[in-house]
Every structure is written in C-alpha cells, then in structure tokens.
Design a protein around this motif. Structure first.
Motif, PDB file in Angstrom:
ATOM      1  N   UNK A 260      -7.579  50.368  28.226  1.00  0.00           N
ATOM      2  CA  UNK A 260      -7.240  49.093  27.606  1.00  0.00           C
ATOM      3  C   UNK A 260      -6.315  49.429  26.443  1.00  0.00           C
ATOM      4  N   UNK A 261      -5.060  49.069  26.571  1.00  0.00           N
ATOM      5  CA  UNK A 261      -4.046  49.521  25.634  1.00  0.00           C
ATOM      6  C   UNK A 261      -3.793  48.548  24.487  1.00  0.00           C
ATOM      7  N   UNK A 262      -4.418  47.379  24.526  1.00  0.00           N
ATOM      8  CA  UNK A 262      -4.282  46.424  23.426  1.00  0.00           C
ATOM      9  C   UNK A 262      -5.671  45.976  22.979  1.00  0.00           C
ATOM     10  N   UNK A 263      -5.843  45.631  21.697  1.00  0.00           N
ATOM     11  CA  UNK A 263      -7.160  45.168  21.224  1.00  0.00           C
ATOM     12  C   UNK A 263      -7.651  43.979  22.037  1.00  0.00           C
ATOM     13  N   UNK A 264      -8.853  44.097  22.574  1.00  0.00           N
ATOM     14  CA  UNK A 264      -9.418  43.060  23.437  1.00  0.00           C
ATOM     15  C   UNK A 264     -10.857  42.788  23.026  1.00  0.00           C
ATOM     16  N   UNK A 265     -11.267  41.530  22.997  1.00  0.00           N
ATOM     17  CA  UNK A 265     -12.640  41.205  22.595  1.00  0.00           C
ATOM     18  C   UNK A 265     -13.667  41.724  23.591  1.00  0.00           C
ATOM     19  N   UNK A 266     -14.861  42.017  23.079  1.00  0.00           N
ATOM     20  CA  UNK A 266     -15.994  42.408  23.925  1.00  0.00           C
ATOM     21  C   UNK A 266     -16.830  41.156  24.131  1.00  0.00           C
ATOM     22  N   UNK A 267     -16.747  40.538  25.310  1.00  0.00           N
ATOM     23  CA  UNK A 267     -17.392  39.229  25.516  1.00  0.00           C
ATOM     24  C   UNK A 267     -18.872  39.197  25.183  1.00  0.00           C
ATOM     25  N   UNK A 268     -19.591  40.283  25.488  1.00  0.00           N
ATOM     26  CA  UNK A 268     -21.041  40.278  25.295  1.00  0.00           C
ATOM     27  C   UNK A 268     -21.445  40.205  23.836  1.00  0.00           C
ATOM     28  N   UNK A 269     -20.515  40.516  22.932  1.00  0.00           N
ATOM     29  CA  UNK A 269     -20.852  40.494  21.508  1.00  0.00           C
ATOM     30  C   UNK A 269     -19.979  39.512  20.740  1.00  0.00           C
ATOM     31  N   UNK A 270     -19.482  38.496  21.413  1.00  0.00           N
ATOM     32  CA  UNK A 270     -18.623  37.527  20.751  1.00  0.00           C
ATOM     33  C   UNK A 270     -19.389  36.334  20.220  1.00  0.00           C
ATOM     34  N   UNK A 271     -18.798  35.669  19.242  1.00  0.00           N
ATOM     35  CA  UNK A 271     -19.358  34.415  18.746  1.00  0.00           C
ATOM     36  C   UNK A 271     -20.417  34.587  17.682  1.00  0.00           C
ATOM     37  N   UNK A 272     -20.787  33.459  17.105  1.00  0.00           N
ATOM     38  CA  UNK A 272     -21.745  33.456  15.992  1.00  0.00           C
ATOM     39  C   UNK A 272     -23.140  33.883  16.423  1.00  0.00           C
ATOM     40  N   UNK A 273     -23.454  33.748  17.723  1.00  0.00           N
ATOM     41  CA  UNK A 273     -24.791  34.110  18.192  1.00  0.00           C
ATOM     42  C   UNK A 273     -25.076  35.594  17.991  1.00  0.00           C
ATOM     43  N   UNK A 274     -24.035  36.444  18.038  1.00  0.00           N
ATOM     44  CA  UNK A 274     -24.220  37.882  17.850  1.00  0.00           C
ATOM     45  C   UNK A 274     -23.687  38.338  16.494  1.00  0.00           C
ATOM     46  N   UNK A 275     -22.407  38.081  16.231  1.00  0.00           N
ATOM     47  CA  UNK A 275     -21.807  38.369  14.938  1.00  0.00           C
ATOM     48  C   UNK A 275     -22.084  39.807  14.498  1.00  0.00           C
ATOM     49  N   UNK A 276     -21.462  40.810  15.140  1.00  0.00           N
ATOM     50  CA  UNK A 276     -21.695  42.201  14.747  1.00  0.00           C
ATOM     51  C   UNK A 276     -21.369  42.444  13.283  1.00  0.00           C
ATOM     52  N   UNK A 277     -22.271  43.143  12.583  1.00  0.00           N
ATOM     53  CA  UNK A 277     -22.090  43.437  11.167  1.00  0.00           C
ATOM     54  C   UNK A 277     -21.903  44.926  10.899  1.00  0.00           C
ATOM     55  N   UNK A 278     -22.338  45.780  11.815  1.00  0.00           N
ATOM     56  CA  UNK A 278     -22.160  47.216  11.664  1.00  0.00           C
ATOM     57  C   UNK A 278     -21.864  47.795  13.034  1.00  0.00           C
ATOM     58  N   UNK A 279     -20.810  48.596  13.126  1.00  0.00           N
ATOM     59  CA  UNK A 279     -20.456  49.222  14.406  1.00  0.00           C
ATOM     60  C   UNK A 279     -20.153  50.688  14.178  1.00  0.00           C
ATOM     61  N   UNK A 280     -20.352  51.495  15.215  1.00  0.00           N
ATOM     62  CA  UNK A 280     -20.035  52.918  15.128  1.00  0.00           C
ATOM     63  C   UNK A 280     -19.651  53.418  16.508  1.00  0.00           C
ATOM     64  N   UNK A 281     -18.743  54.374  16.537  1.00  0.00           N
ATOM     65  CA  UNK A 281     -18.267  54.954  17.784  1.00  0.00           C
ATOM     66  C   UNK A 281     -18.572  56.437  17.819  1.00  0.00           C
ATOM     67  N   UNK A 282     -19.239  56.869  18.900  1.00  0.00           N
ATOM     68  CA  UNK A 282     -19.437  58.283  19.141  1.00  0.00           C
ATOM     69  C   UNK A 282     -18.329  58.793  20.045  1.00  0.00           C
ATOM     70  N   UNK A 283     -18.493  60.005  20.535  1.00  0.00           N
ATOM     71  CA  UNK A 283     -17.477  60.569  21.420  1.00  0.00           C
ATOM     72  C   UNK A 283     -17.345  59.760  22.697  1.00  0.00           C
ATOM     73  N   UNK A 284     -18.485  59.348  23.253  1.00  0.00           N
ATOM     74  CA  UNK A 284     -18.458  58.603  24.516  1.00  0.00           C
ATOM     75  C   UNK A 284     -19.428  57.436  24.535  1.00  0.00           C
ATOM     76  N   UNK A 285     -19.848  56.974  23.373  1.00  0.00           N
ATOM     77  CA  UNK A 285     -20.715  55.805  23.352  1.00  0.00           C
ATOM     78  C   UNK A 285     -20.483  55.025  22.067  1.00  0.00           C
ATOM     79  N   UNK A 286     -21.014  53.820  22.032  1.00  0.00           N
ATOM     80  CA  UNK A 286     -20.845  52.954  20.870  1.00  0.00           C
ATOM     81  C   UNK A 286     -22.142  52.216  20.592  1.00  0.00           C
ATOM     82  N   UNK A 287     -22.297  51.782  19.324  1.00  0.00           N
ATOM     83  CA  UNK A 287     -23.484  51.028  18.926  1.00  0.00           C
ATOM     84  C   UNK A 287     -23.053  49.946  17.945  1.00  0.00           C
TER      85      UNK A 287
END
Length: 211
Positions: free
Chosen positions: A19-46
């Motif tokens: 994915x070569x352009x910034x694209x939303x992650x549908x499962x975490x979109x909207x006010x119902x989820x509203x991510x406040x802290x994110x982190x990226x590992x080598x091959x996973x994310x939280x």
C-alpha cells in the motif's frame, strides 16, 4: 525470507501487495474505536483505543499478538484478555478504569496501564503487561521461559511484569514510561528508578558486564 517461504507455513497469511499511499484501517475507524496509542513492531502492530480496547494484527509468531496462539491476523483483532485489565465493558465502552499505552519490540508486545481516579484524572503510573517472545521469558509469567506447552501458553497471553519498589509504603513500583527495543526493554517508575531487562549483548542493559 520470500513470500514462497512464508506461504509454506500453515500459520502465515501472505498478502502479495504493497500500500503505497496512506490508507485508513476500516476496523479501527470512527469514534467507536478512536485509537489513542499505536505501536509498530517489525512485523506486527498494536493499538489501544479511547474506550480501552487493545487490538493487534500482523505476524503471530512467538505469540506476539496476545491471542493465545501463533496465528497471523490480517485485520485488527481485539485482545480479549486485556478487557478485564482495562475495565472494558462488554459493549466496548467504559468511561473509567485504566487506559493503555502500547509498545512493540521484535516478537513481543508491552502494554502500560494509565490508571485514573473516579474523576478521570491519571493518578501517576500504572502496571506493565506483556506477551510474546520465544526462548526466554522476557519478564513475562512463570519464569521458566522454556519451550514446553505450559511456558508457551504463558508467553502467548497477557501477563503482568512485576517491579520491586524502593518505597517503604509500597512493595510494588508503579511505572510511568516504557520503551521496547528488538531484544530488550526499559521502564521508569514513579520514584525515578530505571529498570532494564532482556538481552544484554553489547552492554545494552547498563548493568555492567554483559547482562
């Protein structure tokens, strides 16, 4: 590692695209989820959401996703074991309790609680939880760190990491900050103590000697 090599594993889901352009992650979109802290590992994310839920996705090797297995997740999947820790109600809400700050490192994930009082004010410090890893316990659970099914089950699900305190009023140190490297972790407590643990190669832990 090639896609063909990954595809030979029954646990891996190979997606043959970038994915070569910034694209939303549908499962975490909207006010119902509203991510406040994110982190990226080598091959996973939280990600930790405003409501208190913790979600992971990506490579599941080493139990780094926290779902009690080593299976990959192609989309954000809620870590149900974290719900009780962060006081998340069944409906996905909850206005009080703890909130999470998440960090990734290699095949491990670390979550720091941000405890709040009844008025919703952070009370300074929190508890540290982790999952994942292989070959050592990385501060998680039973202390064996071996390859048995029991050791693996401990590492693959959320476990608390305990710290000794220099305070006479509390035997347990509360943590304010945490940083996770590929092979080691550092945490700072409310009383200013710095803790490091993990692999000590190149004197990375600061304890003197090799570890």
């Amino acid at each position: 590692t090639t896609p063909e090599t990954l595809a030979s594993s029954p646990h891996h889901v190979v997606v043959d695209r970038f994915v070569m352009t910034p694209s939303p992650v549908p499962a975490l979109g909207g006010a119902a989820c509203d991510p406040r802290s994110i982190a990226l590992g080598t091959r996973h994310a939280v990600a930790a959401t405003r409501a208190g839920g913790v979600y992971t996705w990506g490579d599941g090797v080493g139990g780094r996703l926290g779902h009690g297995d080593v299976v990959d997740r192609a989309t954000p999947t809620r870590v149900r074991a974290a719900d009780d820790v962060f006081d998340v109600k069944a409906g996905g809400g909850g206005d009080g309790g703890a909130r999470a700050v998440v960090r990734c490192g290699g095949d491990r994930t670390v979550v720091l609680t941000r405890d709040r009082d009844d008025d919703g004010v952070e009370d300074g410090g929190g508890a540290l939880y982790a999952w994942g890893g292989s070959g050592d316990d990385f501060g998680v659970g039973g202390g064996g760190g071996g390859s048995s099914a029991e050791d693996a089950a401990t590492r693959w699900t959320l476990s608390r990491i305990w710290f000794s305190s220099s305070s006479s009023s509390s035997p347990e140190a509360r943590i304010t900050r945490v940083s996770v490297g590929m092979f080691h972790v550092a945490a700072v407590s409310v009383d200013g103590a710095l803790f490091t643990w993990g692999e000590g190669a190149f004197h990375a832990l600061g304890h003197g000697g090799g570890g």
